[in-house]
Scaffold this active site. Structure first.
Site, PDB file in Angstrom:
ATOM      1  N   LYS A 292       0.826  -1.208   0.000  1.00 20.17           N
ATOM      2  CA  LYS A 292       0.000   0.000   0.000  1.00 20.17           C
ATOM      3  C   LYS A 292       0.860   1.259   0.000  1.00 20.17           C
ATOM      4  CE  LYS A 292      -3.820  -2.225   2.530  1.00 20.17           C
ATOM      5  NZ  LYS A 292      -4.789  -2.068   3.646  1.00 20.17           N
TER       6      LYS A 292
ATOM      7  N   TYR B 295     -12.647  -3.127  -2.256  1.00 24.73           N
ATOM      8  CA  TYR B 295     -13.133  -2.938  -0.894  1.00 24.73           C
ATOM      9  C   TYR B 295     -14.666  -2.836  -0.849  1.00 24.73           C
ATOM     10  CZ  TYR B 295      -8.344  -2.476   0.857  1.00 24.73           C
ATOM     11  OH  TYR B 295      -7.044  -2.726   1.218  1.00 24.73           O
TER      12      TYR B 295
ATOM     13  N   PHE C 214     -15.837   5.013   7.139  1.00 26.83           N
ATOM     14  CA  PHE C 214     -14.444   5.316   6.800  1.00 26.83           C
ATOM     15  C   PHE C 214     -14.077   4.917   5.369  1.00 26.83           C
ATOM     16  CE2 PHE C 214     -14.723   1.326   9.221  1.00 26.83           C
ATOM     17  CZ  PHE C 214     -14.185   0.413   8.308  1.00 26.83           C
TER      18      PHE C 214
ATOM     19  N   ARG D  57      -1.387 -14.487   4.662  1.00 27.08           N
ATOM     20  CA  ARG D  57      -2.219 -13.798   5.670  1.00 27.08           C
ATOM     21  C   ARG D  57      -1.538 -13.869   7.043  1.00 27.08           C
ATOM     22  NH1 ARG D  57      -6.651 -10.427   4.672  1.00 27.08           N
ATOM     23  NH2 ARG D  57      -7.708 -11.180   6.529  1.00 27.08           N
TER      24      ARG D  57
ATOM     25  N   THR E 261      -5.445  -7.096  11.003  1.00 28.50           N
ATOM     26  CA  THR E 261      -5.652  -5.813  10.326  1.00 28.50           C
ATOM     27  C   THR E 261      -5.038  -4.621  11.066  1.00 28.50           C
ATOM     28  OG1 THR E 261      -7.750  -6.752   9.554  1.00 28.50           O
ATOM     29  CG2 THR E 261      -7.448  -4.380   9.258  1.00 28.50           C
TER      30      THR E 261
ATOM     31  N   ARG F 234       2.571  -6.397   9.609  1.00 26.06           N
ATOM     32  CA  ARG F 234       1.837  -5.292  10.241  1.00 26.06           C
ATOM     33  C   ARG F 234       2.297  -5.089  11.684  1.00 26.06           C
ATOM     34  NH1 ARG F 234      -3.979  -7.254   7.739  1.00 26.06           N
ATOM     35  NH2 ARG F 234      -3.986  -5.946   5.878  1.00 26.06           N
TER      36      ARG F 234
ATOM     37  N   ASN G 287      -1.918   0.148   7.024  1.00 21.64           N
ATOM     38  CA  ASN G 287      -1.371  -1.113   7.541  1.00 21.64           C
ATOM     39  C   ASN G 287      -0.508  -1.875   6.528  1.00 21.64           C
ATOM     40  OD1 ASN G 287      -3.446  -1.906   5.932  1.00 21.64           O
ATOM     41  ND2 ASN G 287      -4.493  -3.161   7.455  1.00 21.64           N
TER      42      ASN G 287
ATOM     43  N   HIS H 203      -1.974  -5.355   1.695  1.00 23.33           N
ATOM     44  CA  HIS H 203      -3.211  -6.116   1.512  1.00 23.33           C
ATOM     45  C   HIS H 203      -2.804  -7.541   1.152  1.00 23.33           C
ATOM     46  CE1 HIS H 203      -6.894  -7.749  -0.096  1.00 23.33           C
ATOM     47  NE2 HIS H 203      -6.166  -8.159  -1.118  1.00 23.33           N
TER      48      HIS H 203
ATOM     49  N   GLU I 265      -8.943 -11.357  -7.406  1.00 23.88           N
ATOM     50  CA  GLU I 265      -8.003 -10.221  -7.306  1.00 23.88           C
ATOM     51  C   GLU I 265      -6.885 -10.333  -8.336  1.00 23.88           C
ATOM     52  OE1 GLU I 265      -6.902  -9.998  -3.145  1.00 23.88           O
ATOM     53  OE2 GLU I 265      -8.989  -9.656  -2.570  1.00 23.88           O
TER      54      GLU I 265
HETATM   55  P1  IDP Z   1      -7.738  -6.945   5.936  1.00 17.72           P
HETATM   56  O1  IDP Z   1      -6.919  -5.986   5.099  1.00 17.72           O
HETATM   57  O2  IDP Z   1      -6.983  -7.380   7.168  1.00 17.72           O
HETATM   58  O3  IDP Z   1      -8.281  -8.112   5.145  1.00 17.72           O
HETATM   59  P2  IDP Z   1     -10.406  -5.751   5.899  1.00 17.72           P
HETATM   60  O4  IDP Z   1     -11.396  -5.851   7.005  1.00 17.72           O
HETATM   61  O5  IDP Z   1     -10.681  -6.501   4.630  1.00 17.72           O
HETATM   62  O6  IDP Z   1      -8.984  -6.137   6.535  1.00 17.72           O
HETATM   63  O7  IDP Z   1     -10.250  -4.214   5.556  1.00 17.72           O
HETATM   64  C1  IDP Z   1      -9.577  -3.791   4.407  1.00 17.72           C
HETATM   65  C2  IDP Z   1      -8.721  -2.583   4.741  1.00 17.72           C
HETATM   66  O8  IDP Z   1      -9.555  -1.495   5.113  1.00 17.72           O
HETATM   67  C3  IDP Z   1      -7.780  -2.776   5.921  1.00 17.72           C
HETATM   68  O9  IDP Z   1      -6.576  -3.416   5.562  1.00 17.72           O
HETATM   69  C4  IDP Z   1      -7.570  -1.367   6.380  1.00 17.72           C
HETATM   70  O10 IDP Z   1      -6.595  -0.706   5.585  1.00 17.72           O
HETATM   71  C5  IDP Z   1      -8.924  -0.731   6.124  1.00 17.72           C
HETATM   72  N1  IDP Z   1      -9.784  -0.765   7.337  1.00 17.72           N
HETATM   73  C6  IDP Z   1     -10.465  -1.824   7.852  1.00 17.72           C
HETATM   74  N2  IDP Z   1     -11.145  -1.488   8.967  1.00 17.72           N
HETATM   75  C7  IDP Z   1     -10.908  -0.150   9.144  1.00 17.72           C
HETATM   76  C8  IDP Z   1     -11.330   0.789  10.150  1.00 17.72           C
HETATM   77  O11 IDP Z   1     -12.057   0.478  11.093  1.00 17.72           O
HETATM   78  N3  IDP Z   1     -10.858   2.066  10.006  1.00 17.72           N
HETATM   79  C9  IDP Z   1     -10.046   2.451   8.984  1.00 17.72           C
HETATM   80  N4  IDP Z   1      -9.631   1.593   8.025  1.00 17.72           N
HETATM   81  C10 IDP Z   1     -10.047   0.310   8.112  1.00 17.72           C
HETATM   82 MG    MG Z   2      -9.736  -8.120   3.633  1.00 13.94          MG
END
Ligand code: IDP
Ligand code: MG
Length: 203
Positions: free
Chosen positions: A59, A99, A107, A135, A141, A152, A162, A165, A176
């Site tokens: 990212k 997403y 957000f 993963r 996350t 992370r 973070n 992805h 993807e």
């Molecule tokens: P993941 O990347 O661990 O699979 P997901 O729930 O799929 O997590 O969320 C995708 C991305 O969205 C996260 O990696 C993060 O960058 C962002 N994200 C997820 N939850 C939040 C939040 O509560 N606040 C801000 N950004 C978030």
């Molecule tokens: Mg995800």
């Protein structure tokens, strides 16, 4: 390749397709949602091999922090094969599709802006059970909760910023892969250390 005969049958169904196959009593499903990606995704659908391909996106937080090399090195050191890698700017459509599961979150706008703050680096990574392995390497996350030793956990202090992805299932990886790569951007080449990376019965 068993998938190819299924592919012919599935192509009659147009738009939404599912391939389901069994290996070692485990059930595998591959969902194909776009006709134009059919051939490409089916290429990775070899039911005789435990090899998977997954997608990692480094990212803007990784790019700006200057840690691309360190993060990529972690995948290499693990024994994972890099089969595709490119820098690209994510379009509105790509981020919205990618997403889509977060589209109704307050957000969502911030995530979109964050993913478009600079180009990203997309990688296709190949290995046995590589979706799950990557993963685990990425960590949970929220960077503040992620275990030390994970990407992370070692590099992140944020939920949003973070660093990486990583596809969360083989089905998502297939989708993807087709979203971010064309067929000619994914390479098949020998991994000479394969016999020292896996035992015969793991391949
Ligand atoms: P993941 O990347 O661990 O699979 P997901 O729930 O799929 O997590 O969320 C995708 C991305 O969205 C996260 O990696 C993060 O960058 C962002 N994200 C997820 N939850 C939040 C939040 O509560 N606040 C801000 N950004 C978030
Ligand atoms: Mg995800």
């Amino acid at each position: 390749m068993r998938c190819l005969s299924l592919f012919e049958t599935a192509s009659l169904l147009k738009k939404r397709m599912f391939f389901i196959w069994k290996r070692n009593n485990k059930k595998f499903t591959l969902k194909l949602i776009r006709e134009k990606n059919l051939h490409f995704t089916a290429h990775f659908c070899n039911s005789m091999s435990p090899m998977q391909v997954t997608v990692v996106i480094l990212k803007p937080s990784a790019i700006q922090r200057g840690i691309l090399g360190e993060v990529i090195a972690r995948f290499e050191r693990k024994g994972i094969q890099v089969v595709g890698m490119k820098m690209l700017s994510l379009t509105d459509e790509m981020v919205s599709e990618h997403y889509a599961h977060l589209a109704d979150k307050p957000f969502f706008g911030r995530i979109k802006k964050s993913m478009q703050a600079s180009p990203v680096v997309a990688m296709a990574l190949k290995g046995v059970d590589v979706v799950n392995v990557v993963r685990q390497l990425a960590g949970v996350t929220n960077g503040r909760d992620a275990q030390p030793g994970t990407i992370r956990g070692d590099y992140g202090m944020s939920v949003q910023e973070n660093i990486v992805h990583a596809s969360d299932s083989p089905e998502a990886a297939g989708i993807e892969l087709a979203r971010f790569f064309s067929e000619s951007e994914i390479f098949t080449y020998p991994q000479f250390l394969l016999p020292f990376t896996y035992a015969n019965d793991e391949l």
